[in-house]
Enzyme design. Structure first.
Site, PDB file in Angstrom:
ATOM      1  N   ASP A   9       0.849  -1.199   0.000  1.00 38.78           N
ATOM      2  CA  ASP A   9       0.000   0.000   0.000  1.00 38.78           C
ATOM      3  C   ASP A   9       0.890   1.257   0.000  1.00 38.78           C
ATOM      4  O   ASP A   9       0.860   2.029   0.936  1.00 38.78           O
ATOM      5  CB  ASP A   9      -0.954   0.002   1.207  1.00 38.78           C
ATOM      6  CG  ASP A   9      -0.223  -0.022   2.546  1.00 38.78           C
ATOM      7  OD1 ASP A   9       0.957  -0.443   2.588  1.00 38.78           O
ATOM      8  OD2 ASP A   9      -0.823   0.409   3.556  1.00 38.78           O
ATOM      9  N   HIS A 237      10.332  -0.105   7.859  1.00 38.67           N
ATOM     10  CA  HIS A 237       9.465  -1.241   8.155  1.00 38.67           C
ATOM     11  C   HIS A 237       9.482  -2.316   7.065  1.00 38.67           C
ATOM     12  O   HIS A 237       9.888  -3.453   7.284  1.00 38.67           O
ATOM     13  CB  HIS A 237       8.027  -0.776   8.354  1.00 38.67           C
ATOM     14  CG  HIS A 237       7.824   0.177   9.481  1.00 38.67           C
ATOM     15  ND1 HIS A 237       8.077  -0.156  10.795  1.00 38.67           N
ATOM     16  CD2 HIS A 237       7.365   1.465   9.499  1.00 38.67           C
ATOM     17  CE1 HIS A 237       7.787   0.877  11.574  1.00 38.67           C
ATOM     18  NE2 HIS A 237       7.363   1.863  10.812  1.00 38.67           N
ATOM     19  N   ASP A 238       8.984  -1.964   5.888  1.00 42.67           N
ATOM     20  CA  ASP A 238       8.609  -2.978   4.902  1.00 42.67           C
ATOM     21  C   ASP A 238       9.768  -3.773   4.303  1.00 42.67           C
ATOM     22  O   ASP A 238       9.617  -4.983   4.067  1.00 42.67           O
ATOM     23  CB  ASP A 238       7.765  -2.334   3.803  1.00 42.67           C
ATOM     24  CG  ASP A 238       6.397  -1.914   4.320  1.00 42.67           C
ATOM     25  OD1 ASP A 238       5.937  -2.505   5.313  1.00 42.67           O
ATOM     26  OD2 ASP A 238       5.788  -0.997   3.738  1.00 42.67           O
TER      27      ASP A 238
END
Length: 318
Positions: A9, A237-238
Site C-alpha cells: 500500500d 518497516h517494509d
C-alpha cells in the site's frame, strides 16, 4: 532468486521494499491494497514508483476494504502525506494496472510457480486472505508468506496493535492460521532499523533521478517520524519482510505461535506472540501453549540492514 509477489500500500517504506526486492529477488508482480490511502491511490503510487525506477513488473489492483468490518479511516496522512507518498514529485504513471484483480493475479502466479512463490504482505493482508479463501490449494502451491506487521511488544496505531494488522485483523487471522510457513517482521525489529540523515545524504549524492526522489521521500518520512512518533530515525518497516530471503544473517527468527486478537475492542489487531520456549514434555501444564505457526523476527542488525537496503536503492543511478 526467490520468486516473490509484493502485496503493498505504497507508502514510503513500501517504495523502499519495491526497489529493494526488484534487485534482490525474482519480483513476479506487485499487488495493491487499501491502507496508507485508498487502493486507487496506492495503485497509482506503485505505478509511479515503477516508472521512476524503470521496473517492468505487472501491477494488479486489489481489495478496497477489509474482509468483514468497514474500512478503518485513513490515519496515516500525518506520516505519509495526503497521497500516501508525499515529499517528492514522482512521475505520472505511464501504464495502467493489469486487467486481473490482485486476488486472481496471486492465485494464477502461485499456480504457475508452484512450490516456489513467496507472498510478501507489507500492507493489510486482505488480498492474501481472500486468495487463500478462494483457492484452498494455495497452501500446497505457495512456498510461504512473509509479513511486515504486528509486534512482539507495543503497537503504533493502538497501544498493542500495529497498523497493517489493525487494518484487517480477520484477514491476518486467516493468513497466520493457513498452515503455510510464515515469517513475521514486526515493529519490535523494524523500529531498530532506522533511516537517518546520512542515508538521505547518501541517496541524494547519487545525482540521479532515483536517488533524488528517494532522498526527498526519506527526508519527508524522517521529518514526520520525528514529529509524530518522537523517533530519531524513520523506521524502515517494509524491507524487513524481504531481508530474510536476501540477507538472513541480518535478522534472528524464532518459532512462535501468533494469535491475532479479534474479540476484545481494546486489544483488537494485537499479535499475541508466544515466545516461550517450552519443553515439549511439559506442555500439558503450560497455559495456552500452542504449536508454532510462524517464524517471528526477534532481533535485527539494524544499522547494517538499513545500509544494505540504501546501497541497493542508490545503485539504481549507477
Amino acid at each position: 532468486m526467490t520468486p516473490m509477489i509484493i502485496d503493498c500500500d505504497p507508502g514510503h517504506d513500501d517504495a523502499m521494499a519495491l526497489l529493494y526486492a526488484a534487485k534482490t529477488v525474482d519480483l513476479i508482480g506487485i499487488t495493491t491494497v487499501f491502507g496508507n490511502t485508498t487502493v486507487e491511490q496506492t495503485t497509482r503510487n506503485a505505478l509511479s514508483i515503477c516508472r521512476l525506477a524503470g521496473l517492468d513488473v505487472p501491477v494488479a489492483k486489489g481489495m478496497s476494504k477489509p474482509l468483514v468490518t468497514p474500512a478503518p479511516p485513513v490515519v496515516t496522512a500525518d506520516m505519509h502525506g495526503a497521497n500516501g507518498i508525499a515529499g517528492a514529485d514522482l512521475p505520472e504513471p505511464d501504464r495502467d494496472p493489469v486487467a486481473e484483480h490482485a486476488v486472481t493475479f496471486i492465485i494464477e502466479q502461485a499456480r504457475r510457480h508452484r512450490g516456489e512463490l513467496v507472498l510478501a504482505g507489507i500492507g493489510a493482508l486482505t488480498n492474501i486472505a481472500m486468495a487463500l479463501k478462494l483457492e484452498p490449494r494455495l497452501v500446497e502451491w505457495l512456498a510461504g508468506i512473509t509479513v511486515m506487521g504486528g509486534s512482539t511488544t507495543i503497537g503504533n496505531i493502538t497501544p498493542l496493535a500495529e497498523y497493517n494488522i489493525y487494518c484487517d485483523p480477520e484477514a491476518a487471522s486467516v493468513v497466520f492460521n493457513c498452515g503455510l510457513p510464515i515469517v513475521m517482521a514486526g515493529l519490535n525489529v523494524t523500529r531498530q532499523a532506522g533511516v537517518g540523515d546520512r542515508h538521505v545524504e547518501r541517496l541524494r549524492a547519487t545525482g540521479g533521478p532515483v536517488g533524488k526522489a528517494f532522498g526527498d521521500l526519506m527526508q519527508f518520512y524522517l521529518t514526520r517520524s520525528r514529529e509524530v512518533f518522537n523517533l530519531s530515525a524513520a523506521s524502515m518497516h517494509d524491507p524487513c519482510a524481504i531481508i530474510p530471503y536476501v540477507e538472513p544473517s541480518l535478522m534472528t527468527l524464532q518459532d512462535a505461535h501468533v494469535h491475532i486478537e479479534l474479540a476484545s475492542p481494546q486489544l483488537r489487531g494485537m499479535t499475541a506472540c508466544d515466545l516461550r520456549k517450552v519443553n515439549s514434555r511439559n506442555t500439558s501444564v503450560i497455559e495456552g501453549n500452542a504449536a508454532p505457526n510462524a517464524k517471528v523476527a526477534v532481533a535485527i542488525e539494524g544499522d547494517a540492514a538499513v545500509d544494505h537496503v540504501i546501497e541497493i536503492i542508490a545503485g539504481y543511478d549507477a
